[in-house]
Design a protein around this motif. Structure first.
Motif, PDB file in Angstrom:
ATOM      1  N   HIS A 149      22.846  30.179 104.226  1.00  0.00           N
ATOM      2  CA  HIS A 149      23.768  31.162 103.659  1.00  0.00           C
ATOM      3  C   HIS A 149      25.001  30.371 103.222  1.00  0.00           C
ATOM      4  N   PHE A 150      25.472  30.604 102.014  1.00  0.00           N
ATOM      5  CA  PHE A 150      26.594  29.816 101.504  1.00  0.00           C
ATOM      6  C   PHE A 150      27.826  29.926 102.399  1.00  0.00           C
ATOM      7  N   GLY A 151      28.009  31.053 103.050  1.00  0.00           N
ATOM      8  CA  GLY A 151      29.143  31.228 103.948  1.00  0.00           C
ATOM      9  C   GLY A 151      29.077  30.350 105.184  1.00  0.00           C
ATOM     10  N   TYR A 152      27.904  29.833 105.505  1.00  0.00           N
ATOM     11  CA  TYR A 152      27.730  28.973 106.679  1.00  0.00           C
ATOM     12  C   TYR A 152      27.884  27.491 106.337  1.00  0.00           C
ATOM     13  N   PHE A 153      27.944  27.164 105.057  1.00  0.00           N
ATOM     14  CA  PHE A 153      27.918  25.760 104.627  1.00  0.00           C
ATOM     15  C   PHE A 153      29.315  25.142 104.582  1.00  0.00           C
ATOM     16  N   ASP A 154      29.402  23.889 105.045  1.00  0.00           N
ATOM     17  CA  ASP A 154      30.629  23.126 104.848  1.00  0.00           C
ATOM     18  C   ASP A 154      30.605  22.572 103.418  1.00  0.00           C
ATOM     19  N   LEU A 155      31.652  21.866 103.026  1.00  0.00           N
ATOM     20  CA  LEU A 155      31.757  21.400 101.640  1.00  0.00           C
ATOM     21  C   LEU A 155      30.606  20.470 101.265  1.00  0.00           C
ATOM     22  N   ALA A 156      30.212  19.575 102.149  1.00  0.00           N
ATOM     23  CA  ALA A 156      29.117  18.647 101.843  1.00  0.00           C
ATOM     24  C   ALA A 156      27.813  19.402 101.584  1.00  0.00           C
ATOM     25  N   MET A 157      27.518  20.408 102.397  1.00  0.00           N
ATOM     26  CA  MET A 157      26.283  21.177 102.213  1.00  0.00           C
ATOM     27  C   MET A 157      26.372  22.053 100.963  1.00  0.00           C
ATOM     28  N   LEU A 158      27.550  22.573 100.665  1.00  0.00           N
ATOM     29  CA  LEU A 158      27.723  23.343  99.425  1.00  0.00           C
ATOM     30  C   LEU A 158      27.458  22.462  98.205  1.00  0.00           C
ATOM     31  N   GLN A 159      27.935  21.232  98.258  1.00  0.00           N
ATOM     32  CA  GLN A 159      27.705  20.301  97.145  1.00  0.00           C
ATOM     33  C   GLN A 159      26.222  19.952  97.026  1.00  0.00           C
ATOM     34  N   LYS A 160      25.554  19.793  98.141  1.00  0.00           N
ATOM     35  CA  LYS A 160      24.120  19.504  98.130  1.00  0.00           C
ATOM     36  C   LYS A 160      23.348  20.700  97.574  1.00  0.00           C
ATOM     37  N   ALA A 161      23.721  21.908  98.009  1.00  0.00           N
ATOM     38  CA  ALA A 161      23.065  23.124  97.516  1.00  0.00           C
ATOM     39  C   ALA A 161      23.280  23.274  96.011  1.00  0.00           C
ATOM     40  N   TYR A 162      24.484  22.993  95.544  1.00  0.00           N
ATOM     41  CA  TYR A 162      24.777  23.115  94.113  1.00  0.00           C
ATOM     42  C   TYR A 162      23.923  22.143  93.303  1.00  0.00           C
ATOM     43  N   ALA A 163      23.758  20.938  93.802  1.00  0.00           N
ATOM     44  CA  ALA A 163      22.917  19.960  93.106  1.00  0.00           C
ATOM     45  C   ALA A 163      21.481  20.468  92.985  1.00  0.00           C
ATOM     46  N   VAL A 164      20.961  21.074  94.050  1.00  0.00           N
ATOM     47  CA  VAL A 164      19.612  21.651  94.012  1.00  0.00           C
ATOM     48  C   VAL A 164      19.562  22.797  93.007  1.00  0.00           C
ATOM     49  N   LEU A 165      20.551  23.668  93.061  1.00  0.00           N
ATOM     50  CA  LEU A 165      20.575  24.831  92.173  1.00  0.00           C
ATOM     51  C   LEU A 165      20.717  24.447  90.709  1.00  0.00           C
ATOM     52  N   LEU A 166      21.434  23.380  90.432  1.00  0.00           N
ATOM     53  CA  LEU A 166      21.554  22.932  89.039  1.00  0.00           C
ATOM     54  C   LEU A 166      20.192  22.643  88.419  1.00  0.00           C
ATOM     55  N   HIS A 167      19.264  22.129  89.225  1.00  0.00           N
ATOM     56  CA  HIS A 167      17.924  21.795  88.717  1.00  0.00           C
ATOM     57  C   HIS A 167      17.113  23.024  88.336  1.00  0.00           C
ATOM     58  N   ILE A 168      17.460  24.174  88.901  1.00  0.00           N
ATOM     59  CA  ILE A 168      16.691  25.387  88.602  1.00  0.00           C
ATOM     60  C   ILE A 168      17.473  26.378  87.736  1.00  0.00           C
ATOM     61  N   GLN A 169      18.653  25.974  87.328  1.00  0.00           N
ATOM     62  CA  GLN A 169      19.547  26.877  86.603  1.00  0.00           C
ATOM     63  C   GLN A 169      18.864  27.591  85.435  1.00  0.00           C
ATOM     64  N   ASP A 170      18.101  26.874  84.670  1.00  0.00           N
ATOM     65  CA  ASP A 170      17.449  27.442  83.482  1.00  0.00           C
ATOM     66  C   ASP A 170      15.960  27.678  83.685  1.00  0.00           C
ATOM     67  N   LYS A 171      15.520  27.675  84.920  1.00  0.00           N
ATOM     68  CA  LYS A 171      14.099  27.861  85.227  1.00  0.00           C
ATOM     69  C   LYS A 171      13.856  29.267  85.770  1.00  0.00           C
ATOM     70  N   PRO A 172      12.793  29.923  85.336  1.00  0.00           N
ATOM     71  CA  PRO A 172      12.494  31.245  85.888  1.00  0.00           C
ATOM     72  C   PRO A 172      11.894  31.141  87.292  1.00  0.00           C
ATOM     73  N   MET A 173      12.170  32.149  88.111  1.00  0.00           N
ATOM     74  CA  MET A 173      11.518  32.244  89.415  1.00  0.00           C
ATOM     75  C   MET A 173      10.067  32.604  89.172  1.00  0.00           C
ATOM     76  N   GLN A 174       9.168  31.908  89.859  1.00  0.00           N
ATOM     77  CA  GLN A 174       7.744  32.181  89.731  1.00  0.00           C
ATOM     78  C   GLN A 174       7.137  32.248  91.128  1.00  0.00           C
TER      79      GLN A 174
END
Length: 148
Positions: free
Chosen positions: A108-133
């Motif tokens: 949950h984003f509310g549970y993440f410290d800054l380092a984990m938020l940055q890691k999550a954002y990097a993962v999310l950037l890879h799927i930004q333009d990809k549809p959920m399947q």
């Protein structure tokens, strides 16, 4: 790994945390009307409306709040306005937990410290333009083999 949802000590600076009206932050009461506020560094976290003493995560400073907004911008665009929104949101959190190698109940984003938020954002950037399947077993995936 656990999150204290009733904090008395700031997770960022170790300062004293007060349970307070959130009008101290926003100038008027908003949402539940309450928050946890660090008296030393000013970091804060809101509370849940139905449970106004329960924090929505860990205290956050401005860099963390900005990182959460960035994550939510991508994450929420994947499930909001879709059929079966609650299922899709939960599936997406499960998928993200797997990608981050953390327990699902801690994703949950509310549970993440800054380092984990940055890691999550990097993962999310890879799927930004990809549809959920979903595969034939009902598992969420994103086709990452195509061009970014």
């Amino acid at each position: 790994m656990s999150v204290n949802l009733y904090p008395t000590v700031c997770n960022l600076c170790g300062g004293r945390v007060e349970y307070a009206s959130n009008d101290r932050i926003y100038g008027k009461q908003y949402g539940s009307g309450y928050c946890y506020l660090c008296t030393t560094c000013g970091a804060y976290v809101g509370t849940h409306k139905p449970w106004p003493r329960k924090a929505m995560g860990i205290l956050a400073d401005e860099p963390m709040r900005k990182a959460k907004r960035n994550c939510h911008e991508i994450f929420d665009s994947k499930w909001q306005g879709q059929p079966k929104v609650h299922k899709k949101r939960n599936d997406l959190y499960c998928w993200l937990a797997h990608e981050l190698d953390i327990p699902e109940d801690m994703c949950h984003f509310g549970y993440f410290d800054l380092a984990m938020l940055q890691k999550a954002y990097a993962v999310l950037l890879h799927i930004q333009d990809k549809p959920m399947q979903y595969d034939n077993m009902g598992r969420l995936f994103f086709d990452l083999t195509g061009g970014d």
